[in-house]
Scaffold this motif. Sequence first.
Motif, PDB file in Angstrom:
ATOM      1  N   SER A 117     -17.175 -16.945  -6.048  1.00 21.58           N
ATOM      2  CA  SER A 117     -17.861 -16.430  -5.372  1.00 21.58           C
ATOM      3  C   SER A 117     -17.745 -16.537  -3.703  1.00 21.58           C
ATOM      4  O   SER A 117     -18.587 -15.995  -2.963  1.00 21.58           O
ATOM      5  N   ASN A 146     -18.409 -18.305  -1.334  1.00 17.99           N
ATOM      6  CA  ASN A 146     -19.223 -18.812  -0.587  1.00 17.99           C
ATOM      7  C   ASN A 146     -19.021 -18.998   0.786  1.00 17.99           C
ATOM      8  O   ASN A 146     -19.074 -20.436   1.320  1.00 17.99           O
ATOM      9  N   LEU A 147     -18.338 -18.580   1.142  1.00 20.54           N
ATOM     10  CA  LEU A 147     -18.192 -18.622   3.218  1.00 20.54           C
ATOM     11  C   LEU A 147     -19.365 -18.288   3.536  1.00 20.54           C
ATOM     12  O   LEU A 147     -20.730 -17.454   3.505  1.00 20.54           O
ATOM     13  N   ILE A 148     -19.993 -18.837   4.814  1.00 18.84           N
ATOM     14  CA  ILE A 148     -20.254 -18.571   5.774  1.00 18.84           C
ATOM     15  C   ILE A 148     -19.977 -17.585   6.452  1.00 18.84           C
ATOM     16  O   ILE A 148     -19.816 -17.128   7.174  1.00 18.84           O
ATOM     17  N   GLY A 149     -21.434 -16.253   6.498  1.00 21.93           N
ATOM     18  CA  GLY A 149     -21.031 -14.821   7.116  1.00 21.93           C
ATOM     19  C   GLY A 149     -21.534 -15.246   8.033  1.00 21.93           C
ATOM     20  O   GLY A 149     -20.733 -14.220   8.699  1.00 21.93           O
ATOM     21  N   ALA A 150     -22.329 -15.704   8.924  1.00 26.34           N
ATOM     22  CA  ALA A 150     -22.370 -15.491  10.033  1.00 26.34           C
ATOM     23  C   ALA A 150     -20.722 -15.782  10.869  1.00 26.34           C
ATOM     24  O   ALA A 150     -21.204 -15.859  12.263  1.00 26.34           O
ATOM     25  N   LEU A 151     -20.320 -17.141  10.410  1.00 29.20           N
ATOM     26  CA  LEU A 151     -18.938 -17.961  11.134  1.00 29.20           C
ATOM     27  C   LEU A 151     -17.982 -17.092  10.912  1.00 29.20           C
ATOM     28  O   LEU A 151     -17.429 -16.502   9.360  1.00 29.20           O
ATOM     29  N   LEU A 181     -15.917 -26.025  10.096  1.00 31.41           N
ATOM     30  CA  LEU A 181     -16.824 -26.305   9.379  1.00 31.41           C
ATOM     31  C   LEU A 181     -17.320 -27.955   9.124  1.00 31.41           C
ATOM     32  O   LEU A 181     -18.120 -29.193   9.679  1.00 31.41           O
ATOM     33  N   PRO A 182     -16.515 -28.336   7.923  1.00 31.49           N
ATOM     34  CA  PRO A 182     -16.591 -30.088   6.941  1.00 31.49           C
ATOM     35  C   PRO A 182     -16.581 -30.976   8.052  1.00 31.49           C
ATOM     36  O   PRO A 182     -16.605 -31.493   8.282  1.00 31.49           O
ATOM     37  N   LYS A 210     -14.542 -12.588  10.752  1.00 29.85           N
ATOM     38  CA  LYS A 210     -15.611 -12.756   9.633  1.00 29.85           C
ATOM     39  C   LYS A 210     -15.616 -12.171   8.512  1.00 29.85           C
ATOM     40  O   LYS A 210     -14.603 -11.174   8.652  1.00 29.85           O
ATOM     41  N   ARG A 256     -17.250 -10.981   5.634  1.00 29.81           N
ATOM     42  CA  ARG A 256     -17.282  -9.315   5.771  1.00 29.81           C
ATOM     43  C   ARG A 256     -16.204  -8.313   6.176  1.00 29.81           C
ATOM     44  O   ARG A 256     -15.354  -6.898   5.578  1.00 29.81           O
ATOM     45  N   GLN A 269     -10.976 -13.515   1.341  1.00 26.93           N
ATOM     46  CA  GLN A 269     -11.396 -14.769   1.817  1.00 26.93           C
ATOM     47  C   GLN A 269     -11.715 -15.933   0.820  1.00 26.93           C
ATOM     48  O   GLN A 269     -12.153 -16.964   1.660  1.00 26.93           O
ATOM     49  N   ARG A 286     -11.222 -24.313   3.717  1.00 28.98           N
ATOM     50  CA  ARG A 286     -11.764 -24.584   4.371  1.00 28.98           C
ATOM     51  C   ARG A 286     -12.069 -26.058   3.467  1.00 28.98           C
ATOM     52  O   ARG A 286     -12.155 -26.917   3.636  1.00 28.98           O
TER      53      ARG A 286
END
Lengths: 246, 610
Positions: free
Chosen positions: A100, A102-107, A115-116, A145, A147, A154, A161
Amino acid sequence: MTTMTTTSAAVTLHGVSRVFGRGPAAVRAVDDVTLDFPRGGWTAVMGPSGSGKSTLLHCAAGLERVDTGRVLLGDTDLTAAGDADLTALRRTRIGFVFQSFNLIGALTAEQNVALPLRLAGKRPSRSVVRATLDAVGLADRARHKPRELSGGQQQRVAIARAMVTRPEVLFADEPTGALDSTAARTVLDLMRAMADAGQSIVMVTHDPGAAARADAVVFLRDGRVVDRLIGADAREVADRLAAWER
Amino acid sequence: MLGMSRAGLAERWTLFVGALLSVTLGVALVQSSLLLLISAATLDGASADEAAVPMLGIVLGGAVFLAGFVISSTFAFTVDQRRRDLALLRLVGGSRRQVRRLLLGEALLLGLGGAALGVPAGLGVMAVQTWLMRRFAFVPAGFTGEWRMWILGVSVGTGVVLAVAGVLVAARRAAGVRPLEALRESGPAARVMTAGRWVAGLFFFGGALALVIVAPHGGPAGGQAMAMNVAMPAAVAVVAFGPLLVPLLARLMPFGGGVLGSLARAAVRDARRRSASVAAPLIVLVALVIGNTGAGASFTASGIDEVARSTHADFVVEGRVPAGSVPGVSTVSVETSLPAQVTVGSGEDQETTDVTALVIDPSAYAAVHGTPVDLRGRAVARGPGGEVPSSGPVRVRVAGADLGELPVVAAVPEMLSGGASLLLPTGLVPATGPTTSFVTLAPGADASSVGSRLTSIGPVSTIGDWLRADAELRNSTNDKVLLVVLGLGGLYALIGVVNSIVIGAATRRREFAEARVTGLTRGQVVRAALLEAYAVTGAALLLGLLAASAAFVAVLSTTSAVTGVATLDLPWPLFAAVAALILTVTGLTSLITSWSATRHPPVTLLAARE
């Protein structure tokens, strides 16, 4: 098990068991599994639904504690590691890709990839992040983003990532499970190229087509390793899986 | 981390608007109550009603309690709703400390933002509170809350401290979230009752229990104060046990048969923490409003009853009825009320209190009020209002004249209804002040002819009329005090309720979409959510009533100890109105939020997955 195998394997499971629940309702999701995932190779884990393949992956990645046995990442004993050590391992030596995304939708894609490194306290240079996105063919979508991206895109951001920290092992749980066949092929091509370049990959899948792209396939049933294929094509994998599902 | 906090705030704005609103209104309420309290306290003593300052103290205490409660429960709820996001952060290498810092960073931003909005909002709140206080004559007509520059620091501090403190526990809990939870569609069956909840629940239960036990021994003033404060800790205790109690009671609510009823019942059972979080502000609101209005009305009723039982007269005359001046009168107790200052102790321990003194004829007073008072020479007695030691010397100033040291030789029983604190015999001071005469008829005298003769002295009422007027005055004062104390606080708690329902629904889009692809129509999904909201509201009403009942127990024992008659007089119409208002607000909020959460076709929600 010799010292030789321990150091040449990316991940070693030694007598690993994981039981969920207690008493008569207890389920042995992983039952005394001893297994090497070779360094620089791509191993697929297959098995009927409920065979314990996801739990095995989670145990191998240090996400799930084991009840008995030992899990080694290279020479590091994951079963003895505390939360802080495991966190550090996730930042430096382990990468994850999941069904799924699992990306952060806000970023944005770029921020997700960075991020890591940022969590590890580094200031990632834009060029490193862009290069990683470029490697998955998404350099032009850096500012989007999640979405605004397709499922396949994605998942490629998620791979970027996972790879940005140059992990020793990439764990992938059904990475093509939510993708159409074209997007799945792109992702598998990418993973194949990574494995050819020496990346160790452990992947759980139920898709014989995906498993056939790996170097080796391990079959699991009722929490035990029951079979192994090396260099098989999709038809052979499917036949073997069907046999074990019977 | 602050950058991530900012990105998180921007993305999950629906959750954060609720949190920001709770901080803003909390800061506004605290700021306004504090400014008004200081303005009233520094006002020239004579011009403000003596009840104003303690009342504003209670308003401020209530505001701080409510702000702390609403903010921390809102923050905990928003954190709870984001477990999956936080687990994801842990999965890609976030440490526990980083999760904590992220949440504290968000709380800091929300605290600062809430304070920035709360300061101007506080001016609006102050205008409303001032208007209420002026309208009910607790303060003189020209009274205004004065702005003080330092309040800016206090308000920013209030916002930041309440927001950060509110999120501390939740952040600690969230830092323990396991990375694997990011991979599961629904979180694991998280333990509903944490150790912290048990500790907090038992602590506040103990506090409420202690107040209930001690209240009857606290005398009229102390007992009332304690009984009025039982509802708060009792409500917090009930809220702490919410995850156990709310689903239990909610399941007993009548859902109606059919598939929607069973869906709603299953949802209540499954989402225990969500149900408890939605119910929390409701429980506090109901407990505070019902507990305090019920206790206030009961004490007032008990006081009225007490006055009626302890006043043995036929007529009450506003003025001085000289003894023997009217035929047919057997006893007249002339009572003149004067402002006095009583000083006790000497040196550093010296303490001066403003009290009301009553100049009386001891034997007539004894006859009318049924309590013996034996005063000779310069001796004085403690009156039913208390506040003065029951024996020993006190220094008394009456109407500017220093009477020197007077011995307190007697004390009449303290009364719930209060009254003068000091009884002075006639002759000690010139009795020039508002005077009331209690008149008892001689046996066989004609009441109407005596009554008409008394009218030449001053306004006359029969004892029945006088008691009714006294009761009306006491009731209306009680109502005004409660309106000032509970009005805005109750409104704030109600906004907290709306907040929690909105937050609860914000993360349920996917669940609603799944129900719709299973075959439910949009209307059915909305109806099932409404049923669920009503079940949780019903449970919260019962639990709020339970917390309020603890206050009622204290009221019964206190009134019994002070007046000899246990009294509970509950304003049922008000309770019904509160319940109706709450059901309307929660029903409407649930309808609007679930309608809005289902506005997109379900397929788009289920297909798009971050």
